[in-house]
Design a protein around this motif. Structure first.
Motif, PDB file in Angstrom:
ATOM      1  N   GLU A 239       0.833  -1.200   0.000  1.00  0.00           N
ATOM      2  CA  GLU A 239       0.000   0.000   0.000  1.00  0.00           C
ATOM      3  C   GLU A 239       0.868   1.250   0.000  1.00  0.00           C
ATOM      4  O   GLU A 239       2.027   1.237   0.406  1.00  0.00           O
ATOM      5  CB  GLU A 239      -0.944  -0.013   1.198  1.00  0.00           C
ATOM      6  CG  GLU A 239      -1.925  -1.176   1.188  1.00  0.00           C
ATOM      7  CD  GLU A 239      -3.061  -0.991   2.185  1.00  0.00           C
ATOM      8  OE1 GLU A 239      -3.087   0.054   2.871  1.00  0.00           O
ATOM      9  OE2 GLU A 239      -3.921  -1.882   2.256  1.00  0.00           O
ATOM     10  N   ASP A 240       0.278   2.347  -0.464  1.00  0.00           N
ATOM     11  CA  ASP A 240       0.979   3.623  -0.554  1.00  0.00           C
ATOM     12  C   ASP A 240      -0.070   4.719  -0.445  1.00  0.00           C
ATOM     13  O   ASP A 240      -1.276   4.443  -0.308  1.00  0.00           O
ATOM     14  CB  ASP A 240       1.732   3.704  -1.890  1.00  0.00           C
ATOM     15  CG  ASP A 240       2.841   4.746  -1.879  1.00  0.00           C
ATOM     16  OD1 ASP A 240       2.997   5.459  -0.863  1.00  0.00           O
ATOM     17  OD2 ASP A 240       3.558   4.848  -2.893  1.00  0.00           O
TER      18      ASP A 240
ATOM     19  N   ARG B 134       3.368  -0.773 -13.400  1.00  0.00           N
ATOM     20  CA  ARG B 134       3.053  -0.673 -11.985  1.00  0.00           C
ATOM     21  C   ARG B 134       1.894   0.303 -11.827  1.00  0.00           C
ATOM     22  O   ARG B 134       1.916   1.398 -12.391  1.00  0.00           O
ATOM     23  CB  ARG B 134       4.273  -0.218 -11.188  1.00  0.00           C
ATOM     24  CG  ARG B 134       4.090  -0.311  -9.679  1.00  0.00           C
ATOM     25  CD  ARG B 134       5.409  -0.223  -8.945  1.00  0.00           C
ATOM     26  NE  ARG B 134       6.277  -1.371  -9.265  1.00  0.00           N
ATOM     27  CZ  ARG B 134       7.468  -1.578  -8.685  1.00  0.00           C
ATOM     28  NH1 ARG B 134       7.919  -0.735  -7.785  1.00  0.00           N
ATOM     29  NH2 ARG B 134       8.183  -2.632  -9.038  1.00  0.00           N
ATOM     30  N   PHE B 135       0.889  -0.115 -11.084  1.00  0.00           N
ATOM     31  CA  PHE B 135      -0.329   0.684 -10.929  1.00  0.00           C
ATOM     32  C   PHE B 135      -0.604   0.951  -9.455  1.00  0.00           C
ATOM     33  O   PHE B 135      -0.446   0.061  -8.614  1.00  0.00           O
ATOM     34  CB  PHE B 135      -1.537  -0.042 -11.527  1.00  0.00           C
ATOM     35  CG  PHE B 135      -1.347  -0.476 -12.952  1.00  0.00           C
ATOM     36  CD1 PHE B 135      -1.130   0.443 -13.955  1.00  0.00           C
ATOM     37  CD2 PHE B 135      -1.369  -1.823 -13.289  1.00  0.00           C
ATOM     38  CE1 PHE B 135      -0.948   0.044 -15.261  1.00  0.00           C
ATOM     39  CE2 PHE B 135      -1.189  -2.239 -14.597  1.00  0.00           C
ATOM     40  CZ  PHE B 135      -0.974  -1.299 -15.591  1.00  0.00           C
ATOM     41  N   TRP B 136      -1.030   2.181  -9.182  1.00  0.00           N
ATOM     42  CA  TRP B 136      -1.518   2.550  -7.871  1.00  0.00           C
ATOM     43  C   TRP B 136      -3.031   2.764  -7.988  1.00  0.00           C
ATOM     44  O   TRP B 136      -3.476   3.673  -8.702  1.00  0.00           O
ATOM     45  CB  TRP B 136      -0.858   3.830  -7.387  1.00  0.00           C
ATOM     46  CG  TRP B 136       0.554   3.692  -6.926  1.00  0.00           C
ATOM     47  CD1 TRP B 136       1.003   3.749  -5.637  1.00  0.00           C
ATOM     48  CD2 TRP B 136       1.749   3.528  -7.735  1.00  0.00           C
ATOM     49  NE1 TRP B 136       2.365   3.612  -5.578  1.00  0.00           N
ATOM     50  CE2 TRP B 136       2.859   3.468  -6.848  1.00  0.00           C
ATOM     51  CE3 TRP B 136       1.975   3.396  -9.105  1.00  0.00           C
ATOM     52  CZ2 TRP B 136       4.158   3.306  -7.296  1.00  0.00           C
ATOM     53  CZ3 TRP B 136       3.276   3.228  -9.559  1.00  0.00           C
ATOM     54  CH2 TRP B 136       4.352   3.187  -8.668  1.00  0.00           C
ATOM     55  N   LEU B 137      -3.817   1.923  -7.326  1.00  0.00           N
ATOM     56  CA  LEU B 137      -5.270   1.974  -7.417  1.00  0.00           C
ATOM     57  C   LEU B 137      -5.853   2.433  -6.090  1.00  0.00           C
ATOM     58  O   LEU B 137      -5.553   1.852  -5.037  1.00  0.00           O
ATOM     59  CB  LEU B 137      -5.839   0.603  -7.789  1.00  0.00           C
ATOM     60  CG  LEU B 137      -5.234  -0.077  -9.022  1.00  0.00           C
ATOM     61  CD1 LEU B 137      -5.934  -1.401  -9.287  1.00  0.00           C
ATOM     62  CD2 LEU B 137      -5.322   0.829 -10.235  1.00  0.00           C
TER      63      LEU B 137
ATOM     64  N   GLY C  43     -10.877   1.856  -6.653  1.00  0.00           N
ATOM     65  CA  GLY C  43     -10.062   1.213  -7.677  1.00  0.00           C
ATOM     66  C   GLY C  43      -9.570   2.163  -8.747  1.00  0.00           C
ATOM     67  O   GLY C  43      -8.987   1.732  -9.746  1.00  0.00           O
ATOM     68  N   LEU C  44      -9.785   3.481  -8.568  1.00  0.00           N
ATOM     69  CA  LEU C  44      -9.371   4.468  -9.563  1.00  0.00           C
ATOM     70  C   LEU C  44      -7.850   4.475  -9.702  1.00  0.00           C
ATOM     71  O   LEU C  44      -7.110   4.444  -8.713  1.00  0.00           O
ATOM     72  CB  LEU C  44      -9.849   5.862  -9.151  1.00  0.00           C
ATOM     73  CG  LEU C  44      -9.473   7.018 -10.092  1.00  0.00           C
ATOM     74  CD1 LEU C  44     -10.191   6.890 -11.421  1.00  0.00           C
ATOM     75  CD2 LEU C  44      -9.780   8.365  -9.434  1.00  0.00           C
ATOM     76  N   LEU C  45      -7.388   4.523 -10.955  1.00  0.00           N
ATOM     77  CA  LEU C  45      -5.953   4.628 -11.226  1.00  0.00           C
ATOM     78  C   LEU C  45      -5.480   6.024 -10.839  1.00  0.00           C
ATOM     79  O   LEU C  45      -5.868   7.013 -11.463  1.00  0.00           O
ATOM     80  CB  LEU C  45      -5.685   4.367 -12.704  1.00  0.00           C
ATOM     81  CG  LEU C  45      -4.222   4.450 -13.153  1.00  0.00           C
ATOM     82  CD1 LEU C  45      -3.408   3.303 -12.572  1.00  0.00           C
ATOM     83  CD2 LEU C  45      -4.131   4.440 -14.678  1.00  0.00           C
ATOM     84  N   VAL C  46      -4.626   6.123  -9.828  1.00  0.00           N
ATOM     85  CA  VAL C  46      -4.146   7.428  -9.368  1.00  0.00           C
ATOM     86  C   VAL C  46      -2.667   7.643  -9.688  1.00  0.00           C
ATOM     87  O   VAL C  46      -2.166   8.769  -9.576  1.00  0.00           O
ATOM     88  CB  VAL C  46      -4.393   7.603  -7.854  1.00  0.00           C
ATOM     89  CG1 VAL C  46      -5.887   7.686  -7.569  1.00  0.00           C
ATOM     90  CG2 VAL C  46      -3.751   6.477  -7.042  1.00  0.00           C
TER      91      VAL C  46
END
Length: 342
Positions: A147-148, A171-174, A179-182
Motif C-alpha cells: 500500500e501507498d 506498476r499501478f496505484w489503485l 479502484g481508480l488509477l491514481v
C-alpha cells in the motif's frame, strides 16, 4: 498452472531452512501465500477499467514521457449512463477538451475550435483498460506490492511484470475504495521508468455540477454527434508481403489507416504495436530507431524489384523488439502497392 517466482532473498531463506531441517518442507505455505497475493492482485486489476469510467472525481495529474512533462486539470463523472469529462492543459499554450458521451470538442489557442473525429479515452490508459480486462496470461505476472498514498488517498500497488524481454512491465496505484488509477509507471527491463502518470491533487466525490463540463474557452463552436459503431474486427492487410516474426502473445488487432501503403496491428491485451509498409517514392525519410517514453519507432528501407519501400514499426515495445519485427518483413509482390503520389 502458473509458476510461482519467489524473490531471491526469500528463495535463499527457504533453501537455508531446507538444509537445516530436511524432513520439514516449508515452501508450501509460502507458495500458497504468493498464489493468494497474485489472485488478489488480479482482482484489483479487474476493477481498473470500470473505475476509470464510473468514478466521479476532479483533480490535476502530471503525465511524463521521457523528458516531456505535461499537466492537466480534469473533471470526470458518470452521469445518467454517460461518461462526461473536461480536460484543461495547465502548461504550454493551454487547451481544453470536453467530452460528453460520443461528442468530443477540442479547443486549441489561436487555432479556433475543432471537433475531434473520435471519442477521446477517459484519461491516460483508459482505452487499454476500459474495453477489456487486463489479461496477465503467460506474458505478465501480477503481484500485489503493498500500500501507498497518492494525492492524499490510500492506494494498493500492483505490479505487472513482463515474462519476457519483448514487452514492458507496469506498476499501478489503485485508490483503495474505488479502484481508480491514481498513479502508474511503464518500466523497462532494468526497472527504469519510461512513462509515468500521477495525480498531484485529487477529490473523489459523489457528484459534480453541470458547469464543470461546459466549454469555457471563447471561440467559434463546432460540434458533431458521433454515431456509435461496433468494435472493428481485426484486419490483416498483408497483400504482397509477409511478416516473418512477431513476439509471442501479440495477436492481430484492428489495423490503422496507412495511406498508400498497408498496415497491420498487434496487441497482447495491454501493449500494442503497428507495422506499416509503403512505397518510399522520392521522399528521403530518416531511418533508424527513436523512442519517446515507452513508444518506439523504428524505420528501415527495403528495395524490391527496383522500388524502394519504407517499413515502419511503432508501438509500446522495446527498441530491440521493434527492430526484429521490422527486419522480418519480406515483400513478395511489389506491384501490390500503390505508388506514393507526390
Amino acid at each position: 498452472m502458473k509458476t510461482v517466482r519467489l524473490p531471491f532473498w526469500l528463495r535463499a531463506g527457504v533453501m537455508g531452512l531446507l538444509l537445516l531441517c530436511a524432513p520439514w518442507t516449508a515452501a508450501g505455505p509460502d507458495a500458497e501465500a504468493e498464489a493468494e497475493a497474485e489472485a488478489e492482485a488480479e482482482t484489483w486489476l479487474a476493477r481498473l477499467g470500470p473505475s476509470l469510467n464510473m468514478t466521479t472525481y476532479r483533480g490535476v495529474f502530471v503525465y511524463t514521457r521521457g523528458d516531456q512533462v505535461s499537466s492537466m486539470r480534469v473533471a470526470h463523472r458518470y452521469h445518467n449512463g454517460v461518461v462526461e469529462e473536461r480536460l484543461v492543459q495547465q502548461d504550454g499554450a493551454g487547451g481544453e477538451i470536453v467530452r460528453k458521451g460520443m461528442r468530443v470538442i477540442c479547443v486549441l489557442p489561436r487555432h479556433g475550435r475543432i471537433q475531434l473525429e473520435q471519442v477521446m479515452p477517459a484519461g491516460p490508459f483508459a482505452e487499454a483498460f476500459a474495453n477489456q480486462l487486463v489479461t496477465t496470461s503467460d506474458w505478465y505476472q501480477a503481484e500485489l506490492l503493498g500500500e501507498d498514498r497518492v494525492a492524499g488517498y490510500g492506494a494498493k500497488v500492483i505490479a505487472l511484470r513482463a515474462m519476457d524481454g519483448h514487452r514492458y512491465s507496469y506498476r499501478f496505484w489503485l485508490e483503495r475504495e474505488t479502484g481508480l488509477l491514481v498513479k502508474s509507471h511503464v518500466r523497462d527491463g532494468d526497472g527504469g521508468v519510461l512513462e509515468s502518470y500521477q495525480f498531484t491533487d485529487l477529490e473523489i466525490t459523489e457528484s459534480l455540477p453541470d458547469r464543470e463540463f461546459e466549454v469555457q474557452m471563447a471561440g467559434h463552436e463546432m460540434m458533431k454527434q458521433l454515431s456509435p459503431s461496433p468494435r472493428p474486427e481485426p484486419v490483416n492487410r498483408m497483400n504482397g508481403w509477409t511478416l516473418g516474426w512477431q513476439p509471442d502473445g501479440f495477436l492481430p488487432a484492428a489495423a490503422p489507416r496507412s495511406g498508400n501503403g498497408q498496415a497491420v496491428a498487434f496487441s497482447d491485451g495491454l501493449a500494442a504495436f503497428s507495422v506499416f509498409v509503403e512505397p518510399a517514392g522520392q521522399l528521403d525519410m530518416p531511418t533508424g530507431v527513436s523512442r519517446i517514453g515507452a513508444t518506439t519507432a523504428y524505420m528501415r528501407q527495403l528495395q524490391v524489384g527496383g522500388r524502394m519501400f519504407l517499413v515502419t514499426v511503432i508501438g509500446e515495445i522495446p527498441p530491440e523488439t521493434a527492430m526484429q519485427v521490422a527486419n522480418s518483413v519480406h515483400i513478395e509482390d511489389a506491384m501490390a502497392f500503390r505508388t506514393r503520389t507526390q
